[in-house]
Design an enzyme around this catalytic site. Structure first.
Site, short mmCIF file in Angstrom:
data_model
loop_
_atom_site.label_atom_id
_atom_site.label_comp_id
_atom_site.label_asym_id
_atom_site.label_seq_id
_atom_site.Cartn_x
_atom_site.Cartn_y
_atom_site.Cartn_z
N LYS A 56 -12.48 0.37 2.15
CA LYS A 56 -12.43 0.17 3.60
C LYS A 56 -11.13 0.79 4.06
O LYS A 56 -10.18 0.91 3.29
CB LYS A 56 -12.43 -1.33 3.91
N HIS A 58 -6.07 0.15 7.68
CA HIS A 58 -5.87 0.39 9.11
C HIS A 58 -4.65 -0.34 9.67
O HIS A 58 -3.96 -1.05 8.93
CB HIS A 58 -7.13 0.05 9.89
N HIS A 100 -3.68 -3.88 8.81
CA HIS A 100 -3.07 -4.22 7.51
C HIS A 100 -1.57 -4.12 7.52
O HIS A 100 -0.91 -4.54 6.59
CB HIS A 100 -3.61 -3.30 6.40
N1 ARG Z 1 -8.47 -8.77 1.02
C1 ARG Z 1 -8.33 -9.79 2.01
C2 ARG Z 1 -8.54 -9.20 3.42
O1 ARG Z 1 -8.28 -8.03 3.63
C3 ARG Z 1 -7.00 -10.46 1.99
C4 ARG Z 1 -6.67 -11.15 0.71
C5 ARG Z 1 -5.74 -12.28 0.91
N2 ARG Z 1 -5.31 -12.91 -0.29
C6 ARG Z 1 -5.95 -13.89 -0.93
N3 ARG Z 1 -5.42 -14.34 -2.04
N4 ARG Z 1 -7.04 -14.43 -0.47
O2 ARG Z 1 -8.95 -9.94 4.28
#
Ligand code: ARG
Length: 572
Positions: A127, A130, A133
């Site tokens: 993905k 962007h 982030h």
């Molecule tokens: N990959 C997730 C997102 O972009 C964030 C991860 C956050 N960390 C976790 N340990 N849940 O929404």
């Protein structure tokens, strides 16, 4: 360096009854209006124990401590004791501390021997990386720097979103409408297109959902073809993320993301069952958290596949077992508040005591001037494009203004990227904000470029003074503080003095903006001093003392900006 608040606390504590040293110290204030002193002590609380009117108590204290050489003057005004620190002693003390500690000024060792995990960035594979982030990435990086400066042993983890049902969708879309050449040529944008297409098509063809689910199940069972596709998507995505991290000067110690835990989950599902926390619901398994007002958490789906939350539980236990952390910090959007509350609660119910050491550090939403972003609808602004544009625009401004630089590309990079980072860290993290180019690159506002420009101004003063004079000012023995006791010099020294405390506070609150705002204050303090006083004067002793204060300001700005993950150009 003298801790004035502490010293004042001790002095006053010896004069009053019924309050502990800590209580007295915590009551010592820094008045907004400096006419009321550098420090003030309110006596209201003492009236009851000491059976005297507060102004009388204040008068008694003022008389008793007034002779101490730490003060220039001590006054009683109504119920307050107002204390004015001896400027010469103060300024000399602060300057010497910065000259001696150099790049360590602002640091401490309160975290010595303690391991802290900071998890940040954690984008989703395949993905776009962007503008949304940027928050976790930049805030997390700063929290990492702040905790390192406080002496903690920090482990930086990027919990990549490299697993989950969306990969079933992605592979499904690739098989239906994709082709290899497109992915190789432009990986993320192509994969995003597939993802968007899947969500369009599924409206009329709901059976695609079943197909995607099946594919994900195969991936979970390690089937060759699905695993290879997944690995390929992951590799291509990481290439793009790495480019952005490099631009931002950000590193990680571990990229153990969600997929890393894919084989570690059965243990926890079993454990939840044994601890009677798991309930069956239409073939799926859930933990019911209704009694805590946290709803129901889905642990495994009816087809047996695990979920985001299950992987977080496994990851936390893995981290505890691997790193034995003192604190485990997650820098993740506030949209995920419930998710974190749920699984922290589950850990606690499972009997893991370290649940209390897991901290979710949430932040608000970033939106664009023309509305919010949505990955599903393909309306995104890529972070890489934003950073490149910031650098390009900065280059234009540098050319326009005829700014002298050592190397225009390097300076434009430091300032352009610094501008985006500084902007990101300027407001309380929990606030939503709208990304605006005009605000980010405003060289006159309370921005990154303004602070970096002030830093370069310090450097320029020292260059003009010449090497010999600057070297002389670097040795505290040569500094006669009587020459830097003017109002603006003193106020600048005060701000520099506060830096270590500010860093500690920012760490306690997981709030880099506290540092950001303080650096703006120091920069403004320096510019006032620069405006009010002639620095390169004839009198050698006076010049040396003033240059020493310039070095102190320069060092404080540099050390502060480093905590935000920013560089400092010597010329601009
Ligand atoms: N990959 C997730 C997102 O972009 C964030 C991860 C956050 N960390 C976790 N340990 N849940 O929404």
């Amino acid at each position: 360096m003298v801790n004035f608040k502490e010293e004042i606390g001790k002095l006053i504590a010896s004069q009053v009854e019924g309050l502990s040293l800590e209580e007295v110290e915590s009551m010592v204030e820094v008045p907004q209006d400096r006419k009321m002193g550098d420090y003030a002590f309110p006596c209201f609380k003492l009236a009851k124990v000491m059976r005297k009117a507060p102004p009388l108590i204040a008068k008694g204290i003022a008389e008793a401590i007034g002779e101490n050489q730490m003060f220039e003057k001590v006054e009683q005004v109504n119920a307050y004791v107002n204390m004015f620190i001896s400027r010469e002693e103060f300024v000399g003390d602060v300057t010497a501390a910065v000259l001696e500690e150099k790049e360590d000024y602002g640091k401490s060792n309160i975290g010595q021997g303690k391991k802290v995990i900071v998890e940040y960035s954690s984008p989703n594979i395949a993905k776009p990386f962007h503008i949304g982030h940027i928050r976790s990435t930049v805030i997390g990086n700063s929290i990492n720097k702040i905790y390192s400066a406080l002496g903690y042993d920090v482990v930086r983890i990027n919990h990549l979103g490299d697993y989950g049902t969306q990969f079933g969708k992605m592979i499904c879309a690739y098989r239906h409408w994709g082709n290899k050449e497109d992915v190789v040529r432009e990986p993320i944008k192509t994969l995003l297109h597939y993802y968007t297409k899947f969500h369009e098509e599924v409206e009329n063809h709901p059976e695609l959902n079943d197909e995607a689910r099946e594919i994900f199940a195969k991936l979970e069972h390690g089937e060759k073809e699905e695993t290879e596709l997944w690995q390929w998507f992951r590799d291509e995505s990481l290439k793009e993320f790495s480019r952005v991290y490099k631009m931002l000067g950000i590193d990680f110690d571990s990229y153990a993301g969600e997929s890393f835990y894919s084989d570690k989950m059965p243990r926890f599902v079993k454990e939840l069952e044994e601890k009677h926390l798991l309930e069956e619901s239409q073939g799926a398994h859930v933990v019911n958290l209704e009694e805590y007002g946290l709803g129901v958490a889905l642990i495994t789906k009816s087809d047996g596949s695990t979920l985001y939350i299950t992987r977080d539980i496994a990851a936390a236990v893995y981290r505890k077992e691997t790193y034995d952390f003192y604190k485990n910090i997650y820098v993740v959007a506030s949209q995920q508040n419930l998710h974190f509350q749920q699984w922290f609660k589950i850990l606690e119910l499972m009997g893991y005591e370290f649940a209390k050491d897991c901290v979710h550090v949430p932040f608000g939403l970033v939106s664009l001037e023309d509305g919010t972003m949505s990955t599903r609808h393909g309306r995104v602004v890529f972070l890489e494009d934003v950073l490149n544009r910031a650098v390009e625009q900065t280059k234009e401004i540098i050319k326009e203004k005829g700014v002298a630089t050592d190397n225009i590309d390097d300076t434009a990079r430091q300032v352009g990227i610094g501008a985006v980072v500084f902007n990101e860290l300027s407001n309380n993290r929990i606030k939503d904000y709208v990304f605006s180019w005009d605000k980010v690159l405003d060289f006159n506002g309370e921005t990154g470029p303004y602070v970096q420009y002030t830093y370069a101004r310090c450097a320029s003063v020292l260059r003009n003074a010449g090497e010999e004079a600057s070297a002389k000012a670097m040795d505290p023995k040569n500094v006669k503080a009587e020459y830097i006791t003017g109002e603006s010099a003193f106020q600048l020294a005060r701000l520099i003095y506060e830096l270590p405390k500010v860093v500690r506070e920012a760490g306690e609150k997981y709030e880099p903006s506290i540092v950001t705002r303080h650096i703006v204050d120091i920069a403004q303090g320096f510019n006032r001093f620069y405006h009010d006083e002639h620095i390169l004067v004839e009198n050698q002793e006076e010049k040396t003392a003033k240059l020493a204060l310039v070095i102190a300001a320069k060092t404080a700005i540099k050390n502060g900006l480093a905590l935000l993950g920013m560089e400092t150009p010597e010329r601009m």
